[in-house]
Write a protein that holds these residues in place. Structure first.
Motif, PDB file in Angstrom:
ATOM      1  N   ASP A  88       0.843  -1.195   0.000  1.00  0.00           N
ATOM      2  CA  ASP A  88       0.000   0.000   0.000  1.00  0.00           C
ATOM      3  C   ASP A  88       0.879   1.246   0.000  1.00  0.00           C
ATOM      4  OD1 ASP A  88      -2.201  -1.630   0.130  1.00  0.00           O
ATOM      5  OD2 ASP A  88      -2.501  -1.388   2.295  1.00  0.00           O
ATOM      6  N   ASP A  89       0.418   2.274  -0.708  1.00  0.00           N
ATOM      7  CA  ASP A  89       1.097   3.574  -0.739  1.00  0.00           C
ATOM      8  C   ASP A  89       2.559   3.464  -1.164  1.00  0.00           C
ATOM      9  OD1 ASP A  89      -1.266   4.889   0.265  1.00  0.00           O
ATOM     10  OD2 ASP A  89      -0.750   4.103   2.239  1.00  0.00           O
ATOM     11  N   ARG A 110      -3.466   1.002  -9.245  1.00  0.00           N
ATOM     12  CA  ARG A 110      -3.159   1.283  -7.842  1.00  0.00           C
ATOM     13  C   ARG A 110      -3.017   2.794  -7.632  1.00  0.00           C
ATOM     14  NH1 ARG A 110      -0.934  -2.656  -4.630  1.00  0.00           N
ATOM     15  NH2 ARG A 110      -0.898  -0.926  -3.150  1.00  0.00           N
ATOM     16  N   PRO A 111      -4.135   3.503  -7.568  1.00  0.00           N
ATOM     17  CA  PRO A 111      -4.058   4.959  -7.400  1.00  0.00           C
ATOM     18  C   PRO A 111      -3.429   5.393  -6.082  1.00  0.00           C
ATOM     19  CG  PRO A 111      -6.331   4.178  -7.239  1.00  0.00           C
ATOM     20  CD  PRO A 111      -5.520   3.031  -7.737  1.00  0.00           C
ATOM     21  N   ASP A 112      -3.299   4.472  -5.119  1.00  0.00           N
ATOM     22  CA  ASP A 112      -2.624   4.817  -3.867  1.00  0.00           C
ATOM     23  C   ASP A 112      -1.118   4.916  -4.038  1.00  0.00           C
ATOM     24  OD1 ASP A 112      -2.889   1.862  -4.240  1.00  0.00           O
ATOM     25  OD2 ASP A 112      -1.569   1.805  -2.494  1.00  0.00           O
ATOM     26  N   ALA A 113      -0.571   4.323  -5.097  1.00  0.00           N
ATOM     27  CA  ALA A 113       0.883   4.307  -5.289  1.00  0.00           C
ATOM     28  C   ALA A 113       1.385   5.678  -5.752  1.00  0.00           C
ATOM     29  CB  ALA A 113       1.267   3.247  -6.310  1.00  0.00           C
ATOM     30  N   GLN A 114       2.599   5.992  -5.350  1.00  0.00           N
ATOM     31  CA  GLN A 114       3.279   7.201  -5.811  1.00  0.00           C
ATOM     32  C   GLN A 114       4.193   6.788  -6.965  1.00  0.00           C
ATOM     33  OE1 GLN A 114       6.630  10.372  -4.201  1.00  0.00           O
ATOM     34  NE2 GLN A 114       5.322   9.388  -2.690  1.00  0.00           N
TER      35      GLN A 114
END
Length: 255
Positions: A88-89, A110-114
């Motif tokens: 996550d993240d 995965r829109p949570d990924a940077q």
């Protein structure tokens, strides 16, 4: 009896294997004189995707343009490998990104990924900024443009670094050899010069347990794997026969 489609017949005569599909796509893209101009360029040998302005990749339509590397279906294997177990993240970086198709597919899933992407080719970077937030696409050589605060925090490094040996580029299909920038194809003598530099710099940027994934050929996979073994990573080779894709995955354990 069906009447032959003149456009399909023209494309087929020019050697387009999927002439029916291409005719439909070209008609969707333009009409009238604009369509005829596209058809003439296609018959002259220009790749289809830059003419359309997009390529299908991992369920997305990613922007492409003349001269840049068009993402291949085999590289979808890297997306699958990247998403498998991505925390996550997570901070994820695509090196040698071209139009950033792999990064875009990761970000879409995965829109949570940077997600960041880098390439040395300014033309590719300009196009990639249509496929990712522009501020996340950086121009420069491999790790050089990455923000310093990412050092030691990257959960995923993924790279489709050029891996064609210099003396084999002449034998590539014309659509790649004559229409894509050489910097996106040329892996140097033996094909692994850029991969070796990706491997040599990865430990500095990877978080503990972080992964690096490098596309390669089935023939070159043992040598690509050895580059990551030399960096102390636990390594496995992943092969997808259906997509004719091969990648090497390395996991960084704490030193």
């Amino acid at each position: 009896m069906n009447t032959p489609d003149p456009l399909v017949e023209r494309l087929r005569a020019a050697g387009c294997v999927f002439a029916e599909d291409e005719a439909e796509l070209l008609r969707d893209a333009a009409s009238g004189d604009a369509l005829e101009a596209l058809v003439e360029r296609r018959i002259a040998g220009e790749p289809l995707e830059p003419l359309l302005g997009w390529a299908g990749f991992a369920g997305l339509r990613v922007t492409v343009a003349p001269g840049v590397f068009v993402p291949r279906v085999r590289s979808e294997l890297l997306v699958d490998a990247a998403l498998d177990g991505l925390p996550d993240d997570a901070v994820a970086v695509e090196l040698c990104c071209g139009v950033a198709a792999i990064a875009a597919a990761i970000a879409a899933t995965r829109p949570d990924a940077q997600v960041w992407a880098c390439d040395i080719d300014p033309d590719a970077v300009a196009v990639a900024r249509s496929n990712l937030p522009p501020e996340r696409v950086l121009e420069g050589d491999l790790y050089a443009p990455l923000p310093a605060e990412l050092r030691g925090r990257v959960a995923l490094l993924v790279a489709n670094a050029p891996y064609v040996p210099s003396d084999e580029i002449a034998f590539m299909p014309s659509e790649a050899r004559d229409h894509e920038h050489r910097v996106a194809l040329d892996g140097g003598v033996g094909g692994l010069e850029v991969q070796a530099r990706v491997a040599a710099g990865c430990r500095e940027w990877l978080a503990p347990g972080g992964r690096v994934i490098i596309e390669t050929s089935e023939r070159q996979a043992p040598r690509t794997a050895s580059l990551l073994v030399e960096q102390g990573l636990a390594v496995r080779v992943v092969r997808d026969e259906e997509r004719d894709g091969t990648c090497v995955v390395g996991v960084a354990h704490p030193r």
